[in-house]
Design an enzyme around this catalytic site. Sequence first.
Site, PDB file in Angstrom:
ATOM      1  N   ARG A   1      94.830 104.379   9.128  1.00  0.00           N
ATOM      2  CA  ARG A   1      94.999 103.435   8.021  1.00  0.00           C
ATOM      3  C   ARG A   1      96.353 102.747   8.027  1.00  0.00           C
ATOM      4  O   ARG A   1      96.501 101.642   7.517  1.00  0.00           O
ATOM      5  CB  ARG A   1      94.788 104.158   6.678  1.00  0.00           C
ATOM      6  CG  ARG A   1      93.323 104.348   6.326  1.00  0.00           C
ATOM      7  CD  ARG A   1      93.142 105.127   5.053  1.00  0.00           C
ATOM      8  NE  ARG A   1      93.346 106.555   5.259  1.00  0.00           N
ATOM      9  CZ  ARG A   1      93.050 107.471   4.339  1.00  0.00           C
ATOM     10  NH1 ARG A   1      92.550 107.107   3.181  1.00  0.00           N
ATOM     11  NH2 ARG A   1      93.254 108.758   4.596  1.00  0.00           N
ATOM     12  N   GLN A   2      97.351 103.391   8.618  1.00  0.00           N
ATOM     13  CA  GLN A   2      98.669 102.762   8.732  1.00  0.00           C
ATOM     14  C   GLN A   2      98.749 102.064  10.090  1.00  0.00           C
ATOM     15  O   GLN A   2      99.341 102.573  11.038  1.00  0.00           O
ATOM     16  CB  GLN A   2      99.768 103.818   8.587  1.00  0.00           C
ATOM     17  CG  GLN A   2      99.757 104.523   7.235  1.00  0.00           C
ATOM     18  CD  GLN A   2     100.807 105.617   7.156  1.00  0.00           C
ATOM     19  OE1 GLN A   2     101.982 105.355   6.971  1.00  0.00           O
ATOM     20  NE2 GLN A   2     100.359 106.864   7.310  1.00  0.00           N
TER      21      GLN A   2
ATOM     22  N   LYS B   1      88.899  92.521  -4.234  1.00  0.00           N
ATOM     23  CA  LYS B   1      89.528  93.539  -5.076  1.00  0.00           C
ATOM     24  C   LYS B   1      91.016  93.598  -4.820  1.00  0.00           C
ATOM     25  O   LYS B   1      91.510  93.233  -3.757  1.00  0.00           O
ATOM     26  CB  LYS B   1      88.905  94.915  -4.829  1.00  0.00           C
ATOM     27  CG  LYS B   1      89.125  95.498  -3.436  1.00  0.00           C
ATOM     28  CD  LYS B   1      88.365  96.796  -3.252  1.00  0.00           C
ATOM     29  CE  LYS B   1      88.620  97.386  -1.867  1.00  0.00           C
ATOM     30  NZ  LYS B   1      87.837  98.605  -1.631  1.00  0.00           N
TER      31      LYS B   1
ATOM     32  N   ASP C   1      87.285 108.346   1.362  1.00  0.00           N
ATOM     33  CA  ASP C   1      88.300 109.390   1.193  1.00  0.00           C
ATOM     34  C   ASP C   1      88.070 110.117  -0.135  1.00  0.00           C
ATOM     35  O   ASP C   1      87.289 111.050  -0.209  1.00  0.00           O
ATOM     36  CB  ASP C   1      89.695 108.776   1.279  1.00  0.00           C
ATOM     37  CG  ASP C   1      90.788 109.828   1.450  1.00  0.00           C
ATOM     38  OD1 ASP C   1      90.488 111.033   1.291  1.00  0.00           O
ATOM     39  OD2 ASP C   1      91.930 109.462   1.745  1.00  0.00           O
ATOM     40  N   THR C   2      88.702 109.685  -1.185  1.00  0.00           N
ATOM     41  CA  THR C   2      88.505 110.346  -2.491  1.00  0.00           C
ATOM     42  C   THR C   2      87.289 109.806  -3.223  1.00  0.00           C
ATOM     43  O   THR C   2      86.858 110.396  -4.209  1.00  0.00           O
ATOM     44  CB  THR C   2      89.736 110.148  -3.383  1.00  0.00           C
ATOM     45  OG1 THR C   2      89.878 108.753  -3.691  1.00  0.00           O
ATOM     46  CG2 THR C   2      90.998 110.657  -2.691  1.00  0.00           C
ATOM     47  N   ALA C   3      86.751 108.671  -2.772  1.00  0.00           N
ATOM     48  CA  ALA C   3      85.590 107.997  -3.378  1.00  0.00           C
ATOM     49  C   ALA C   3      85.903 107.382  -4.732  1.00  0.00           C
ATOM     50  O   ALA C   3      85.011 106.819  -5.374  1.00  0.00           O
ATOM     51  CB  ALA C   3      84.393 108.941  -3.496  1.00  0.00           C
TER      52      ALA C   3
END
Length: 327
Positions: free
Chosen positions: A108-109, A206, A236-238
């Site tokens: 992601r980075q 978004k 990930d955390t949703a």
Amino acid sequence: MPTLDFSQTMPMFKTMRVYSGTANRPLAEKVAKILGVELSGLALEKFANGEIYARFDETVRGADVFFIQSICGDVNDALMELLIATDAAKRASARTITACITHYGYARQDRKAAPREPITARLVANLLERAGVDRVITLDLHQGQIQGFFDIPVNHLSALPLFGEYYNNKGFDTDNLVVVSPDVGRAKAAKKLSDMLGCSLAIAHKGRPRHNAAEVMGIIGDIEGKTCIINDDMIDTAGTLCASVRELKKMGAGDIYVCATHAIFSGPAVERLNDAPIVECLVTDSIPVEVGGKIKTITVADEFANAIAAVYGEESVSDLVGGDFAL
């Protein structure tokens, strides 16, 4: 003095060795079964202080080593297992080392979005090359340009054909079906899936005020009353996903299906998904996940097995089995 005649060459037999880390052994076993081989012996242990130890239980001299690992769960341990096992194989004179990374952690980075940030996707690429990896086979990188961080061959697989086949078999009314990209960055992949399904496309716009948080600000496309399929590369955390689902419902969406390649499922992700107004959440087994409730899985074992066959210049596993290599 006798001379050597090199015109009569001996046939070369390649030796394949398939190994697994601890992060996703079930998938590694599926891949090995498809290839018709047993997972070879690799001892992975920890010292009392947490340092990782790796040793091959058999010779790998002259062998083509394929190490299957998902950089997930305890991400740092999984990455170090991959690096240390690679170093062990290199020092044991393996002919080639291929890292089959079912989920590429730290992806992601992939750029500096703000001053003084790292680019960890590039850092991991450098570590893999420095350790001795000759080739990478991976699945749905967070961004395709991460392939450019490597100076070695990268086989970048996609789960989109699997999702396309799965949803085509459901027999949806394509006139009432729309694939929704969760953000602008995922639009190209969502367009490919919509083409596979022969349906329309919508894009969610978004904002992201902080990590693992986002809010839908608008929708480009028509979703009112339609069956929506939200496609992403990871969950990930949703939290962001479930918030988006609820916003889509407020905007008039019909049934909502969710599919993602990598089920990271941190914290309360599973509970959030099961409580969300979705029909089901479809993920691959690139990361081990417990099936239940609204969560279903499809396997990517065939994709990795065929990619390994492609390393040998074969189009499929069946061609590989009939080729000149030793198991």
